[in-house]
Scaffold this motif. Structure first.
Motif, PDB file in Angstrom:
ATOM      1  N   ASP A  43       0.837  -1.207   0.000  1.00 12.73           N
ATOM      2  CA  ASP A  43       0.000   0.000   0.000  1.00 12.73           C
ATOM      3  C   ASP A  43       0.875   1.261   0.000  1.00 12.73           C
ATOM      4  N   TRP A  44       1.933   1.218   0.782  1.00  5.00           N
ATOM      5  CA  TRP A  44       2.874   2.330   0.839  1.00  5.00           C
ATOM      6  C   TRP A  44       3.541   2.532  -0.515  1.00  5.00           C
ATOM      7  N   LEU A  45       3.846   1.426  -1.198  1.00  4.19           N
ATOM      8  CA  LEU A  45       4.479   1.478  -2.514  1.00  4.19           C
ATOM      9  C   LEU A  45       3.618   2.277  -3.497  1.00  4.19           C
ATOM     10  N   VAL A  46       2.310   2.109  -3.440  1.00  3.54           N
ATOM     11  CA  VAL A  46       1.395   2.877  -4.300  1.00  3.54           C
ATOM     12  C   VAL A  46       1.589   4.365  -4.052  1.00  3.54           C
ATOM     13  N   ASP A  47       1.609   4.771  -2.790  1.00  4.13           N
ATOM     14  CA  ASP A  47       1.761   6.187  -2.454  1.00  4.13           C
ATOM     15  C   ASP A  47       3.119   6.735  -2.889  1.00  4.13           C
ATOM     16  N   VAL A  48       4.163   5.956  -2.671  1.00  5.12           N
ATOM     17  CA  VAL A  48       5.511   6.403  -3.015  1.00  5.12           C
ATOM     18  C   VAL A  48       5.670   6.543  -4.528  1.00  5.12           C
ATOM     19  N   VAL A  49       5.141   5.597  -5.284  1.00  7.99           N
ATOM     20  CA  VAL A  49       5.265   5.647  -6.743  1.00  7.99           C
ATOM     21  C   VAL A  49       4.497   6.827  -7.309  1.00  7.99           C
ATOM     22  N   GLN A  50       3.266   7.044  -6.856  1.00 13.45           N
ATOM     23  CA  GLN A  50       2.507   8.182  -7.394  1.00 13.45           C
ATOM     24  C   GLN A  50       3.171   9.497  -7.012  1.00 13.45           C
ATOM     25  N   GLN A  51       3.745   9.576  -5.816  1.00  9.33           N
ATOM     26  CA  GLN A  51       4.441  10.801  -5.403  1.00  9.33           C
ATOM     27  C   GLN A  51       5.697  11.014  -6.240  1.00  9.33           C
ATOM     28  N   TYR A  52       6.372   9.937  -6.593  1.00  8.30           N
ATOM     29  CA  TYR A  52       7.574  10.012  -7.428  1.00  8.30           C
ATOM     30  C   TYR A  52       7.248  10.667  -8.770  1.00  8.30           C
ATOM     31  N   PHE A  53       6.114  10.299  -9.349  1.00  5.05           N
ATOM     32  CA  PHE A  53       5.699  10.909 -10.610  1.00  5.05           C
ATOM     33  C   PHE A  53       5.409  12.396 -10.437  1.00  5.05           C
ATOM     34  N   HIS A  54       4.746  12.754  -9.350  1.00  5.80           N
ATOM     35  CA  HIS A  54       4.393  14.158  -9.148  1.00  5.80           C
ATOM     36  C   HIS A  54       5.607  15.017  -8.809  1.00  5.80           C
ATOM     37  N   ASP A  55       6.620  14.413  -8.200  1.00  2.58           N
ATOM     38  CA  ASP A  55       7.813  15.164  -7.797  1.00  2.58           C
ATOM     39  C   ASP A  55       8.855  15.305  -8.899  1.00  2.58           C
ATOM     40  N   ASN A  56       8.751  14.518  -9.947  1.00  2.84           N
ATOM     41  CA  ASN A  56       9.764  14.511 -11.007  1.00  2.84           C
ATOM     42  C   ASN A  56       9.105  14.780 -12.361  1.00  2.84           C
ATOM     43  N   ALA A  57       9.616  15.769 -13.051  1.00  2.00           N
ATOM     44  CA  ALA A  57       9.057  16.125 -14.351  1.00  2.00           C
ATOM     45  C   ALA A  57       9.608  15.217 -15.445  1.00  2.00           C
ATOM     46  N   ASP A  58       8.761  14.863 -16.376  1.00  5.61           N
ATOM     47  CA  ASP A  58       9.153  14.121 -17.577  1.00  5.61           C
ATOM     48  C   ASP A  58       9.959  12.848 -17.288  1.00  5.61           C
ATOM     49  N   LEU A  59       9.418  12.001 -16.447  1.00  8.13           N
ATOM     50  CA  LEU A  59      10.087  10.734 -16.142  1.00  8.13           C
ATOM     51  C   LEU A  59      10.109   9.829 -17.366  1.00  8.13           C
ATOM     52  N   GLN A  60      11.217   9.161 -17.546  1.00  6.82           N
ATOM     53  CA  GLN A  60      11.351   8.172 -18.597  1.00  6.82           C
ATOM     54  C   GLN A  60      11.054   6.796 -18.018  1.00  6.82           C
ATOM     55  N   GLN A  61      10.689   5.876 -18.876  1.00  4.83           N
ATOM     56  CA  GLN A  61      10.356   4.526 -18.453  1.00  4.83           C
ATOM     57  C   GLN A  61      11.503   3.885 -17.665  1.00  4.83           C
ATOM     58  N   CYS A  62      12.721   4.070 -18.122  1.00  2.00           N
ATOM     59  CA  CYS A  62      13.873   3.450 -17.444  1.00  2.00           C
ATOM     60  C   CYS A  62      14.064   4.004 -16.030  1.00  2.00           C
ATOM     61  N   GLU A  63      13.746   5.276 -15.825  1.00  2.00           N
ATOM     62  CA  GLU A  63      13.846   5.863 -14.487  1.00  2.00           C
ATOM     63  C   GLU A  63      12.822   5.241 -13.546  1.00  2.00           C
ATOM     64  N   VAL A  64      11.624   5.029 -14.063  1.00  2.00           N
ATOM     65  CA  VAL A  64      10.564   4.401 -13.257  1.00  2.00           C
ATOM     66  C   VAL A  64      10.949   2.956 -12.940  1.00  2.00           C
ATOM     67  N   GLU A  65      11.476   2.250 -13.932  1.00  2.00           N
ATOM     68  CA  GLU A  65      11.941   0.870 -13.715  1.00  2.00           C
ATOM     69  C   GLU A  65      12.972   0.817 -12.603  1.00  2.00           C
ATOM     70  N   ASP A  66      13.967   1.684 -12.677  1.00  2.00           N
ATOM     71  CA  ASP A  66      15.027   1.702 -11.669  1.00  2.00           C
ATOM     72  C   ASP A  66      14.465   1.996 -10.279  1.00  2.00           C
ATOM     73  N   PHE A  67      13.541   2.939 -10.201  1.00  2.00           N
ATOM     74  CA  PHE A  67      12.950   3.325  -8.923  1.00  2.00           C
ATOM     75  C   PHE A  67      12.172   2.167  -8.310  1.00  2.00           C
ATOM     76  N   ILE A  68      11.320   1.536  -9.106  1.00  2.00           N
ATOM     77  CA  ILE A  68      10.516   0.427  -8.596  1.00  2.00           C
ATOM     78  C   ILE A  68      11.409  -0.774  -8.268  1.00  2.00           C
ATOM     79  N   ALA A  69      12.405  -1.033  -9.091  1.00  2.03           N
ATOM     80  CA  ALA A  69      13.328  -2.142  -8.822  1.00  2.03           C
ATOM     81  C   ALA A  69      14.036  -1.939  -7.485  1.00  2.03           C
ATOM     82  N   GLU A  70      14.459  -0.717  -7.221  1.00  2.00           N
ATOM     83  CA  GLU A  70      15.128  -0.416  -5.954  1.00  2.00           C
ATOM     84  C   GLU A  70      14.176  -0.605  -4.771  1.00  2.00           C
ATOM     85  N   LEU A  71      12.941  -0.160  -4.926  1.00  2.00           N
ATOM     86  CA  LEU A  71      11.958  -0.335  -3.847  1.00  2.00           C
ATOM     87  C   LEU A  71      11.658  -1.810  -3.596  1.00  2.00           C
ATOM     88  N   MET A  72      11.524  -2.586  -4.667  1.00  2.00           N
ATOM     89  CA  MET A  72      11.256  -4.018  -4.512  1.00  2.00           C
ATOM     90  C   MET A  72      12.428  -4.705  -3.808  1.00  2.00           C
TER      91      MET A  72
END
Length: 175
Positions: A43-72
């Motif tokens: 549940d926390w992961l949902v909040d962190v991921v959505q906040q990551y999008f709002h805090d970072n402009a123009d995220l690329q797919q690879c950046e999101v992959e790296d972020f989620i991989a690190e969290l996992m």
């Protein structure tokens, strides 16, 4: 900007729909890879991921992959190596783009389709490694888990931690 008028909860619901239908996260939670608070971490992961999008402009797919991989890795001791992380990341990037552009009806339809027709519950069954020959030696043992979903079959390989490393759970597709 259309995104400022769009309800932020809609994108949060999209993130929740994507992550809750992701078999890797489901397996990690169901099998206690995140400890006793695995569901709360999801549940926390949902909040962190959505906040990551709002805090970072123009995220690329690879950046999101790296972020989620690190969290996992950090929260569930899981390394995602089954090919699903790029798909999950791409879907999240597409949803955020729709949200930013104010395309709320298509976004809502996508979320509804995901939540109305979720994938079947994924279950994991431990199997012995056929290559180990049942020997109990000091070599690195692996256990394979077969996971079945309604649309496909996924194989997971779980590698127990070595003495000199942190405990990692590796999720891979067997070929």
């Amino acid at each position: 900007m259309a995104a400022s008028r769009a309800p932020r909860e809609l994108f949060t619901n999209g993130v929740r729909a994507v992550l809750s239908t992701w078999p890797v996260l489901q397996i990690a939670v169901d099998n206690g890879f995140g400890g006793v608070y695995g569901q709360q971490k999801a549940d926390w992961l949902v909040d962190v991921v959505q906040q990551y999008f709002h805090d970072n402009a123009d995220l690329q797919q690879c950046e999101v992959e790296d972020f989620i991989a690190e969290l996992m890795d950090q929260e569930f001791d899981t390394v995602v190596d089954d090919g699903s992380l790029p798909q999950v990341s791409l879907r999240l990037v597409q949803m955020f783009s729709q949200w930013q552009q104010g395309a709320l009806q298509p976004l809502q339809r996508t979320i509804s389709a995901m939540t109305q027709h979720p994938r079947a519950k994924v279950t994991a069954h431990a199997q012995s490694d056929p290559e180990s020959g049942g020997e109990d030696d000091d070599k690195e043992d692996t256990q394979a888990m077969e996971c079945e979903a309604s649309t496909s079959s996924v194989s997971i390989t779980k590698t127990p931690p070595r003495e000199d490393e942190d405990g990692w759970t590796v999720v891979t597709r067997r070929k």
